[in-house]
Design a protein around this motif. Structure first.
Motif, PDB file in Angstrom:
ATOM      1  N   ASN A  99       0.830  -1.101   0.001  1.00  0.00           N
ATOM      2  CA  ASN A  99      -0.015  -0.049  -0.089  1.00  0.00           C
ATOM      3  C   ASN A  99       0.902   1.190  -0.023  1.00  0.00           C
ATOM      4  O   ASN A  99       2.033   1.101   0.570  1.00  0.00           O
ATOM      5  N   SER A 100       0.387   2.311  -0.662  1.00  0.00           N
ATOM      6  CA  SER A 100       0.956   3.528  -0.759  1.00  0.00           C
ATOM      7  C   SER A 100       0.883   4.423   0.902  1.00  0.00           C
ATOM      8  O   SER A 100      -0.113   3.798   1.604  1.00  0.00           O
ATOM      9  N   THR A 102      -0.318   7.053   1.161  1.00  0.00           N
ATOM     10  CA  THR A 102      -1.658   7.708   0.964  1.00  0.00           C
ATOM     11  C   THR A 102      -2.620   6.533   1.579  1.00  0.00           C
ATOM     12  O   THR A 102      -3.553   6.819   2.381  1.00  0.00           O
ATOM     13  N   ASP A 146       1.934   9.035  -2.617  1.00  0.00           N
ATOM     14  CA  ASP A 146       1.907   7.864  -3.426  1.00  0.00           C
ATOM     15  C   ASP A 146       3.019   7.235  -4.088  1.00  0.00           C
ATOM     16  O   ASP A 146       2.843   6.151  -4.651  1.00  0.00           O
ATOM     17  N   ASN A 147       4.169   7.885  -3.866  1.00  0.00           N
ATOM     18  CA  ASN A 147       5.366   7.286  -4.468  1.00  0.00           C
ATOM     19  C   ASN A 147       6.136   6.517  -3.397  1.00  0.00           C
ATOM     20  O   ASN A 147       7.346   6.074  -3.388  1.00  0.00           O
ATOM     21  N   ILE A 149       5.886   3.128  -0.959  1.00  0.00           N
ATOM     22  CA  ILE A 149       5.124   1.935  -1.142  1.00  0.00           C
ATOM     23  C   ILE A 149       5.474   1.251   0.499  1.00  0.00           C
ATOM     24  O   ILE A 149       6.719   1.111   0.794  1.00  0.00           O
TER      25      ILE A 149
END
Length: 472
Positions: A99-100, A102, A146-147, A149
């Motif tokens: 999962n990110s 975010t 978002d970048n 993980i």
């Protein structure tokens, strides 16, 4: 290949269709498509990023991709292949399942402090590898939730290196994700590793505030992170951490400490000036007054020319233990060891040490200006340890920033306002001292920062409030 998956990018997928089967489209931008693909022979999932390019931009992205394929770090996806034709380039990367950040924040909102520190340290480890990679190092320039993980083992991976850039090279154009990019990415073409450090600070702020990045830093849910985040987010890169190693060191230090602990008393702060008349005594007095105003027991001690401090001390009241009380601050002239005074009960001892002596190893604050004897002053600055803070006095803003533009030192530089009466509050100077002290003594000062900043803000609005009342 499923032709229903995509319309616009189908032509570009022809260059990989022989080896890979497209599972689904992950993301699409104006210049690229990202797919989850399955290697037909190995039966393993990978990511295919197809970029449509032409001319010099094509050559630039190809060069960056060839650089990225040499990365060998568990926190960076492996580059398995680079396939290209006359109109497009396809980068085949390792697929990271997870999962990110975010998604993590959306699910958990407020993370545990220990978890945030652990994620921050992992990000620092990856960035340190990048910043020291090859001959010059590489900066990411697009660190955002978002970048980042998080895999099933709670390990951090940084993805999306579209805008990564070799250090000491000039960017083709300014770039940045609004809310996370450093200020210099919008108006300068030569950012360095401190741009990533700014974005790292924004990530820590994002994690600490449950996904909010527009709120004030001093209202953090995890206030213990304030000194680290505040230093990462300095508008001027010179005032940020000089390396992610230093950020990681402070995060590791915080993880080892009890967040509710209080530092021991009787801390010494040694203040020097690069020459006479630069304002050493005045700044030492102001710092003592600042601490006293905020309910710390502080004393200013003369260790240079006795006349400098004594002239101020004699304006106050002599106490029975040999100290002078002036405008609520304690001053101790140099009695040449003829009078013994117990200073163990003071939280801070401010040492006014006069002109800097290279033989002295303890220098917390160095006062300088940009006047005459610049060569001697620069030599003094070069000889300081990286944790020595430099305060620049008697200097215009233009001259200050011109000077900082031509130096590359790990020290923290602050331009301080002109102060006439050391016992009177100066909002700009208070903010500078607040930043300085919260860096050296974060556990002691972080609990006061929100309250103090509120007072400063209210004081700055007072003239406006009074003006409105007059108009009524």
């Amino acid at each position: 290949m499923n032709s229903n998956i995509i319309e616009r990018g189908e032509v570009y997928l022809n260059i990989i269709s022989e080896q890979y089967e497209v599972v689904h489209l992950i993301a699409r931008t104006n210049h690229s498509e990202v797919y989850l693909v399955r290697h037909k022979l190995l039966d393993t999932l990978r990511v295919a990023k197809v970029v449509r390019l032409s001319g010099t931009a094509y050559n630039y992205i190809l060069a960056e991709a060839n650089l990225m394929k040499n990365f060998k770090h568990p926190g960076i996806p492996l580059i398995y292949d680079i396939i290209y034709d006359n109109s497009s380039i396809c980068i085949i990367e390792e697929y990271i399942s997870g999962n990110s950040l975010t998604e993590c924040v959306t699910e958990h909102r407020y993370m545990d402090l220990r978890q945030i520190i652990d994620y921050g340290i992992q990000i620092c480890n990856i960035l340190e590898y990048m910043h020291n990679f090859g001959a010059h190092g590489v900066i990411h320039l697009d660190l955002k939730p978002d970048n980042i993980i998080v895999d099933g083992d709670n390990k951090i991976h940084i993805i999306d290196f579209d805008h990564s850039h070799i250090l000491q090279g000039e960017l083709a154009k300014p770039y940045g994700t609004v809310g996370f990019a450093a200020p210099e990415q919008y108006h300068r073409l030569n950012p360095d590793c401190r741009a990533d450090i700014y974005s790292l600070g924004m990530l820590l702020l994002y994690l600490s505030n449950g996904g909010q990045v527009q709120s004030n830093v001093d209202s953090l849910h995890h206030h213990q992170l304030y000194p680290i985040i505040n230093k990462c987010l300095k508008h001027n890169p010179v005032q940020r951490y000089c390396s992610v190693r230093r950020v990681r060191s402070d995060l590791e230090h915080l993880s080892r400490k009890n967040c509710n602990s209080v530092i021991a008393k009787s801390h010494d702060i040694y203040i020097y000036g690069t020459k006479r008349g630069v304002g050493t005594t005045h700044i030492a007095l102001y710092l003592t007054s600042y601490l006293s105003r905020h309910h710390y027991r502080a004393v200013c001690m003369e260790q240079a020319d006795p006349a400098d401090l004594r002239s101020e001390a004699e304006k106050g009241k002599l106490t029975k233990n040999g100290l002078y009380l002036v405008h609520g601050a304690y001053l101790l002239p140099d009695y040449q060891n003829r009078i013994q005074t117990d200073l163990a009960t003071f939280d801070f001892r401010i040492h006014d040490c006069g002109v800097y002596d290279p033989s002295k190893s303890r220098c917390n604050i160095l006062i300088m200006d940009f006047g005459y004897r610049m060569e001697q002053e620069q030599a003094m600055i070069q000889g300081q340890k990286s944790d020595t803070c430099i305060l620049v006095n008697h200097c215009s803003g233009q001259k200050y920033y011109e000077y900082l533009h031509h130096i590359n030192l790990p020290n923290q530089f602050y331009r301080i306002p002109c102060i006439y009466d050391w016992w009177k509050t100066n909002n700009l100077m208070d903010e500078t001292i607040m930043d300085l002290l919260s860096e050296y003594y974060p556990e002691q000062f972080v609990k006061h920062i929100s309250f103090i900043k509120t007072l400063i803000k209210e004081a700055s609005l007072l003239p406006v409030i009074l003006l409105k009342k007059r108009k009524r």
